[in-house]
Every structure is written in C-alpha cells, then in structure tokens.
Design a protein around this motif. Structure first.
Motif, PDB file in Angstrom:
ATOM      1  N   ILE A 199      53.005  40.767  88.145  1.00  0.00           N
ATOM      2  CA  ILE A 199      52.269  41.039  89.376  1.00  0.00           C
ATOM      3  C   ILE A 199      52.772  40.144  90.509  1.00  0.00           C
ATOM      4  O   ILE A 199      53.057  40.609  91.613  1.00  0.00           O
ATOM      5  N   VAL A 200      52.881  38.844  90.231  1.00  0.00           N
ATOM      6  CA  VAL A 200      53.299  37.889  91.257  1.00  0.00           C
ATOM      7  C   VAL A 200      54.719  38.181  91.730  1.00  0.00           C
ATOM      8  O   VAL A 200      55.008  38.223  92.936  1.00  0.00           O
ATOM      9  N   GLU A 201      55.619  38.386  90.782  1.00  0.00           N
ATOM     10  CA  GLU A 201      57.015  38.615  91.143  1.00  0.00           C
ATOM     11  C   GLU A 201      57.210  39.945  91.863  1.00  0.00           C
ATOM     12  O   GLU A 201      58.105  40.084  92.703  1.00  0.00           O
ATOM     13  N   LYS A 202      56.373  40.919  91.563  1.00  0.00           N
ATOM     14  CA  LYS A 202      56.444  42.209  92.256  1.00  0.00           C
ATOM     15  C   LYS A 202      56.213  42.040  93.756  1.00  0.00           C
ATOM     16  O   LYS A 202      56.783  42.758  94.576  1.00  0.00           O
ATOM     17  N   HIS A 203      55.412  41.059  94.105  1.00  0.00           N
ATOM     18  CA  HIS A 203      55.093  40.818  95.510  1.00  0.00           C
ATOM     19  C   HIS A 203      56.016  39.785  96.159  1.00  0.00           C
ATOM     20  O   HIS A 203      55.779  39.380  97.304  1.00  0.00           O
ATOM     21  N   GLY A 204      57.056  39.365  95.426  1.00  0.00           N
ATOM     22  CA  GLY A 204      58.059  38.497  96.022  1.00  0.00           C
ATOM     23  C   GLY A 204      57.719  37.020  96.069  1.00  0.00           C
ATOM     24  O   GLY A 204      58.364  36.251  96.795  1.00  0.00           O
ATOM     25  N   TYR A 205      56.729  36.602  95.293  1.00  0.00           N
ATOM     26  CA  TYR A 205      56.376  35.179  95.237  1.00  0.00           C
ATOM     27  C   TYR A 205      57.040  34.536  94.023  1.00  0.00           C
ATOM     28  O   TYR A 205      57.212  35.185  92.980  1.00  0.00           O
ATOM     29  N   PRO A 206      57.401  33.255  94.102  1.00  0.00           N
ATOM     30  CA  PRO A 206      57.955  32.571  92.929  1.00  0.00           C
ATOM     31  C   PRO A 206      56.867  32.380  91.876  1.00  0.00           C
ATOM     32  O   PRO A 206      55.681  32.233  92.213  1.00  0.00           O
ATOM     33  N   PHE A 207      57.267  32.386  90.622  1.00  0.00           N
ATOM     34  CA  PHE A 207      56.297  32.286  89.527  1.00  0.00           C
ATOM     35  C   PHE A 207      56.860  31.434  88.409  1.00  0.00           C
ATOM     36  O   PHE A 207      58.034  31.542  88.060  1.00  0.00           O
ATOM     37  N   GLU A 208      56.022  30.586  87.839  1.00  0.00           N
ATOM     38  CA  GLU A 208      56.418  29.739  86.713  1.00  0.00           C
ATOM     39  C   GLU A 208      55.387  29.858  85.594  1.00  0.00           C
ATOM     40  O   GLU A 208      54.185  29.975  85.840  1.00  0.00           O
ATOM     41  N   GLU A 209      55.876  29.797  84.357  1.00  0.00           N
ATOM     42  CA  GLU A 209      55.011  29.751  83.184  1.00  0.00           C
ATOM     43  C   GLU A 209      55.152  28.403  82.507  1.00  0.00           C
ATOM     44  O   GLU A 209      56.259  27.922  82.277  1.00  0.00           O
ATOM     45  N   HIS A 210      54.023  27.796  82.172  1.00  0.00           N
ATOM     46  CA  HIS A 210      54.003  26.513  81.489  1.00  0.00           C
ATOM     47  C   HIS A 210      53.106  26.614  80.262  1.00  0.00           C
ATOM     48  O   HIS A 210      52.244  27.501  80.182  1.00  0.00           O
ATOM     49  N   GLU A 211      53.303  25.708  79.316  1.00  0.00           N
ATOM     50  CA  GLU A 211      52.443  25.625  78.139  1.00  0.00           C
ATOM     51  C   GLU A 211      51.844  24.231  78.042  1.00  0.00           C
ATOM     52  O   GLU A 211      52.516  23.234  78.291  1.00  0.00           O
ATOM     53  N   VAL A 212      50.565  24.185  77.702  1.00  0.00           N
ATOM     54  CA  VAL A 212      49.843  22.923  77.583  1.00  0.00           C
ATOM     55  C   VAL A 212      49.107  22.916  76.252  1.00  0.00           C
ATOM     56  O   VAL A 212      48.460  23.909  75.892  1.00  0.00           O
ATOM     57  N   GLN A 213      49.188  21.828  75.521  1.00  0.00           N
ATOM     58  CA  GLN A 213      48.460  21.720  74.254  1.00  0.00           C
ATOM     59  C   GLN A 213      47.250  20.819  74.430  1.00  0.00           C
ATOM     60  O   GLN A 213      47.347  19.717  74.969  1.00  0.00           O
ATOM     61  N   THR A 214      46.106  21.288  73.991  1.00  0.00           N
ATOM     62  CA  THR A 214      44.878  20.502  74.083  1.00  0.00           C
ATOM     63  C   THR A 214      44.834  19.465  72.962  1.00  0.00           C
ATOM     64  O   THR A 214      45.590  19.542  71.996  1.00  0.00           O
ATOM     65  N   SER A 215      43.912  18.541  73.077  1.00  0.00           N
ATOM     66  CA  SER A 215      43.795  17.489  72.063  1.00  0.00           C
ATOM     67  C   SER A 215      43.330  18.037  70.724  1.00  0.00           C
ATOM     68  O   SER A 215      43.513  17.380  69.694  1.00  0.00           O
ATOM     69  N   ASP A 216      42.749  19.254  70.708  1.00  0.00           N
ATOM     70  CA  ASP A 216      42.364  19.860  69.427  1.00  0.00           C
ATOM     71  C   ASP A 216      43.306  20.996  69.021  1.00  0.00           C
ATOM     72  O   ASP A 216      42.967  21.827  68.186  1.00  0.00           O
ATOM     73  N   GLY A 217      44.497  21.032  69.605  1.00  0.00           N
ATOM     74  CA  GLY A 217      45.560  21.873  69.077  1.00  0.00           C
ATOM     75  C   GLY A 217      45.797  23.220  69.705  1.00  0.00           C
ATOM     76  O   GLY A 217      46.766  23.905  69.356  1.00  0.00           O
ATOM     77  N   TYR A 218      44.974  23.682  70.640  1.00  0.00           N
ATOM     78  CA  TYR A 218      45.187  24.985  71.263  1.00  0.00           C
ATOM     79  C   TYR A 218      46.312  24.904  72.290  1.00  0.00           C
ATOM     80  O   TYR A 218      46.418  23.933  73.043  1.00  0.00           O
ATOM     81  N   ILE A 219      47.154  25.927  72.293  1.00  0.00           N
ATOM     82  CA  ILE A 219      48.293  25.969  73.208  1.00  0.00           C
ATOM     83  C   ILE A 219      47.974  26.992  74.299  1.00  0.00           C
ATOM     84  O   ILE A 219      47.825  28.184  74.030  1.00  0.00           O
ATOM     85  N   LEU A 220      47.869  26.497  75.515  1.00  0.00           N
ATOM     86  CA  LEU A 220      47.373  27.302  76.624  1.00  0.00           C
ATOM     87  C   LEU A 220      48.492  27.704  77.573  1.00  0.00           C
ATOM     88  O   LEU A 220      49.410  26.921  77.840  1.00  0.00           O
ATOM     89  N   GLY A 221      48.385  28.919  78.102  1.00  0.00           N
ATOM     90  CA  GLY A 221      49.325  29.370  79.116  1.00  0.00           C
ATOM     91  C   GLY A 221      48.845  28.948  80.498  1.00  0.00           C
ATOM     92  O   GLY A 221      47.699  29.204  80.866  1.00  0.00           O
ATOM     93  N   LEU A 222      49.712  28.295  81.242  1.00  0.00           N
ATOM     94  CA  LEU A 222      49.379  27.815  82.580  1.00  0.00           C
ATOM     95  C   LEU A 222      50.375  28.424  83.564  1.00  0.00           C
ATOM     96  O   LEU A 222      51.583  28.305  83.373  1.00  0.00           O
ATOM     97  N   HIS A 223      49.877  29.081  84.590  1.00  0.00           N
ATOM     98  CA  HIS A 223      50.735  29.815  85.522  1.00  0.00           C
ATOM     99  C   HIS A 223      50.745  29.167  86.896  1.00  0.00           C
ATOM    100  O   HIS A 223      49.730  28.624  87.339  1.00  0.00           O
ATOM    101  N   ARG A 224      51.887  29.291  87.565  1.00  0.00           N
ATOM    102  CA  ARG A 224      52.053  28.578  88.835  1.00  0.00           C
ATOM    103  C   ARG A 224      52.747  29.432  89.895  1.00  0.00           C
ATOM    104  O   ARG A 224      53.728  30.115  89.602  1.00  0.00           O
ATOM    105  N   ILE A 225      52.216  29.381  91.097  1.00  0.00           N
ATOM    106  CA  ILE A 225      52.912  29.861  92.294  1.00  0.00           C
ATOM    107  C   ILE A 225      53.233  28.598  93.089  1.00  0.00           C
ATOM    108  O   ILE A 225      52.367  28.084  93.804  1.00  0.00           O
ATOM    109  N   PRO A 226      54.426  28.050  92.944  1.00  0.00           N
ATOM    110  CA  PRO A 226      54.716  26.719  93.515  1.00  0.00           C
ATOM    111  C   PRO A 226      54.718  26.683  95.038  1.00  0.00           C
ATOM    112  O   PRO A 226      54.455  25.631  95.633  1.00  0.00           O
ATOM    113  N   TYR A 227      55.010  27.806  95.647  1.00  0.00           N
ATOM    114  CA  TYR A 227      55.013  27.864  97.106  1.00  0.00           C
ATOM    115  C   TYR A 227      55.005  29.332  97.527  1.00  0.00           C
ATOM    116  O   TYR A 227      55.183  30.235  96.706  1.00  0.00           O
ATOM    117  N   SER A 228      54.807  29.557  98.806  1.00  0.00           N
ATOM    118  CA  SER A 228      54.831  30.920  99.334  1.00  0.00           C
ATOM    119  C   SER A 228      56.199  31.216  99.923  1.00  0.00           C
ATOM    120  O   SER A 228      56.743  30.406 100.682  1.00  0.00           O
TER     121      SER A 228
END
Length: 393
Positions: A33-62
């Motif tokens: 969706i983000v890239e379709k509209h011409g914005y930069p997009f990043e995907e990150h992964e974060v692990q919680t202290s109890d082991g869940y691995i979460l997807g974290l998304h970023r639009i670093p700038y316009s």
C-alpha cells in the motif's frame, strides 16, 4: 430476512477462527500500500522479552517534502483485530501515516503479537495454544516497550509521540499505569476512540456475547487459548467480489461493519471496503476478546480475570499516569462511549489530560478514525494543532 442472512454470511468468515493450512493470507500488505503511493517503506523485526517476534513498519520520510536533519519520531499502534495497514489505507492527504510523514515526522507503525505481521516466536509455534496465551495486558506490558525502545535506538531520539486507536489506547494505558519509568520516553500521547472503561458501550454484539464469553468460569474453560479472526485470502476475495462499488450488496458490507462500530453512512468510504477486507481482520487471541468482555461486565478497568478464587484481578492505576495525553472521542462510537471516556477523563490527573476533542459530528463512529470521510477537518487537523502545542511551535 434476506439482508440479515447476507450480513451473517459476511460476518461468519470473520469469526471462523484459524485458517486451514491451504488458506493464504491476503496479498495486500502495508508495504504494498505504502509503496503504491510512492512513499519509502521499511520492515523491521523486534523481539519482546517473552519471545514474540513483532513486525514493525516505517515510513522514514515523505517523498513529497524535503527535510534536513533528524525528523521527530512518531509511533502508531492499531486497534483490536487490526494492523499497521490501518494508518495508510485511506491514502495520501488523508491517512494519518502519510499526513505525519508529510508534516516532517519519522513514522513508525507497530503490530501486536498474533496479528498478520507478528505471528512468530523464539520458541513457540502459532499452532500451539501456548502461543495464544495472552491478551492486551501483555501487548501493553511487553510489545509496546519493545517496539518503542527499538524506535528510540534506531532514530537516536529520546522520545516519541504516541498515537493509538482503540486497543492501541488500552495497551498504552496498561503500560503507563504499571511502568512509571516509561513516561520519559513519551513526549505526547494521542488516544483515538479510547477504550478503558466499557460498561456503557453500545455494541449489540458485545451485549449479546458478554454474559457468556465474558464469564471466565465457563467459556475460557471450554475453549482455552486460540487464534481469533485471522487475515485470509478468502476475505480479500470477498471484498473484491461482494463489496466493490459495482457490487449489488455493497451496502450490506458496510452494515456488517456498522453493526460493530456504529452507524455512519455519511462518512463511510464505501470505495475502500475491498481494501479494508483485504487487510482486516488481522487476527488476535481469543483472550483479547474475553478481556474486553470482562471489562464490560465488571464496569472496571482491570487485569484479566482467570477465574481463580484466590487471585482477584487488580485495577489498573491510571491515576498514576504522568504522560501528556490528548483524547479524541465521539458520541456515536459503539465501542468507546462518551460516558466511559468522560469517566476516564475524571480518573486521569488534570496535569496529564492536556486536551479532549469531541468530534463535531453526531454520527462519527469507532472506525471513522481510520477510514472516515472528512477525517482531516474532523480529527487530523486537531491532532496537528496539538502536536504544534506540545512541540512549543
């Protein structure tokens, strides 16, 4: 009668539980969706202290705005059964993710454990009941700190502006009532359709389910921990075929949503329905649902009741929260009633509550904060003014 059956047909796939092995997730993603509209997009992964691995998304700038130097970070957290896609579905000029990026912010969008982008764990598999043994208490206590700390580390900043919708407000209140040290990491919090106290909510579905599913001594003992309303390819196909602008029963798709959120045909972006159903619901744990139903039954904002005689749930001490908070609420919200929001206001410290904006539209509902027409003048313009205030501009 025929219309009711069609609405039921739309709702049944939503509550069918875990997808079968052959079912695929929707091809529509936050990134596409983000890239379709011409914005930069990043995907990150974060692990919680109890082991869940979460997807974290970023639009670093316009891509529309040239910005020199570091950009202040904002963190957006979705509601129940939703995902990061909620903040971009409405498109440029309207969706909050893009508006913040265009205003010069570094936009980060979280995903709670168990949703489309956060179904991994260091040791547990999603097919195991133990993977789903959590509710929004854990999202507030583990997911939010892990993701926000990651954002601060990656950006080199000391604080973020927090934005939450629905469950994203609940988990924020959990975190900041239990973790006093975390207040230093939040510059301001903007809570859209805040959900804490729930005994005055208007949702007919909740009123129907609460006496049974909100009773820890009956429902939980039967069903245990499992996935609830995951995102599947079926929902994407349903949206494309039954809910597009040319579809005969598009209005019934909207009515299925109104049944949960509140009726507002004036602000419903019907053209967006296929995209909404392609990304929502995004999945959750049944315990998240049960916990909310317990809140409705008890009239209190408290921890999950496991039904143990010697372990009574504790109330969340929201009066201890010391973060600048702005609330945004409306009178036609089936999930976050005006009366319950006013109760939350009275519980918060006067020095904490910096502003409470009642949307000046009598039909504005729970999901209009994400996809409603006229969202800029009714909500987002107020958010931008509050950001200027807190930034001293």
């Amino acid at each position: 009668m025929k219309q009711h059956l069609i609405i039921l047909g739309i709702l049944l796939p939503l509550i069918a539980g875990a997808p079968k092995p052959q079912e695929k997730a929707s091809s529509v993603t936050t990134g596409s969706i983000v890239e379709k509209h011409g914005y930069p997009f990043e995907e990150h992964e974060v692990q919680t202290s109890d082991g869940y691995i979460l997807g974290l998304h970023r639009i670093p700038y316009s891509s529309r705005v040239k910005s020199e130097g570091p950009r202040p970070a904002v963190f957006l957290m979705h509601g129940l059964l939703c995902s990061s896609s909620d903040w971009v579905l409405l498109g440029p000029d309207y969706a909050l993710g893009y508006r913040l990026a265009d205003a010069g912010y570094d936009v980060w969008m979280g995903n709670a454990r168990g949703n489309t982008y956060s179904k991994n764990h260091a040791t547990l598999h999603p097919l195991l009941p133990s993977f789903w043994k959590f509710d929004w208490h854990e999202i507030g206590l583990y997911d939010l700190p892990a993701m926000i700390d990651y954002v601060l580390y990656e950006t080199g900043q000391d604080q973020v502006h927090y934005f939450g919708h629905s469950q994203g407000t609940t988990s924020f209140l959990v975190l900041n009532s239990l973790n006093k040290k975390f207040k230093n990491r939040i510059k301001s919090a903007h809570l859209l359709a805040p959900v804490a106290f729930m005994d005055n909510m208007k949702s007919p579905l909740v009123k129907l389910a609460a006496p049974f599913m909100g009773d820890p001594k009956s429902w939980l003992n039967i069903f245990g921990n499992t996935q609830f309303m995951p995102n599947t390819k079926i929902m994407e196909l349903l949206g494309q075929s039954a809910c597009n602008d040319e579809a005969k029963y598009q209005s019934l798709c909207a009515n299925a949503i109104f049944l949960m959120a509140g009726y507002d045909d004036e602000n419903m972006n019907a053209t967006l329905l296929p995209e909404i159903l392609a990304t929502t619901p995004a999945g959750a744990s049944t315990n998240q649902i049960f916990h909310y139903l317990q809140e409705y039954n008890s009239g209190k904002f408290r921890e999950f009741d496991e039904g143990k005689l010697l372990k009574k749930p504790k109330n969340y001490p929201i009066e201890k929260i010391d973060v600048p908070i702005y609330l945004y609420y409306s009178e036609n919200d089936y999930m976050s009633s005006e009366v319950d929001v006013e109760k939350l206001m009275r519980k918060l410290k006067p020095s904490t509550l910096r502003g409470a904006h009642k949307v000046p539209h009598p039909k504005w509902n729970h999901l209009d904060y994400l996809w409603g027409l006229n969202i800029n003048e009714l909500v987002h313009d107020y958010i931008m003014e509050n950001l200027k205030e807190i930034n001293g501009e």
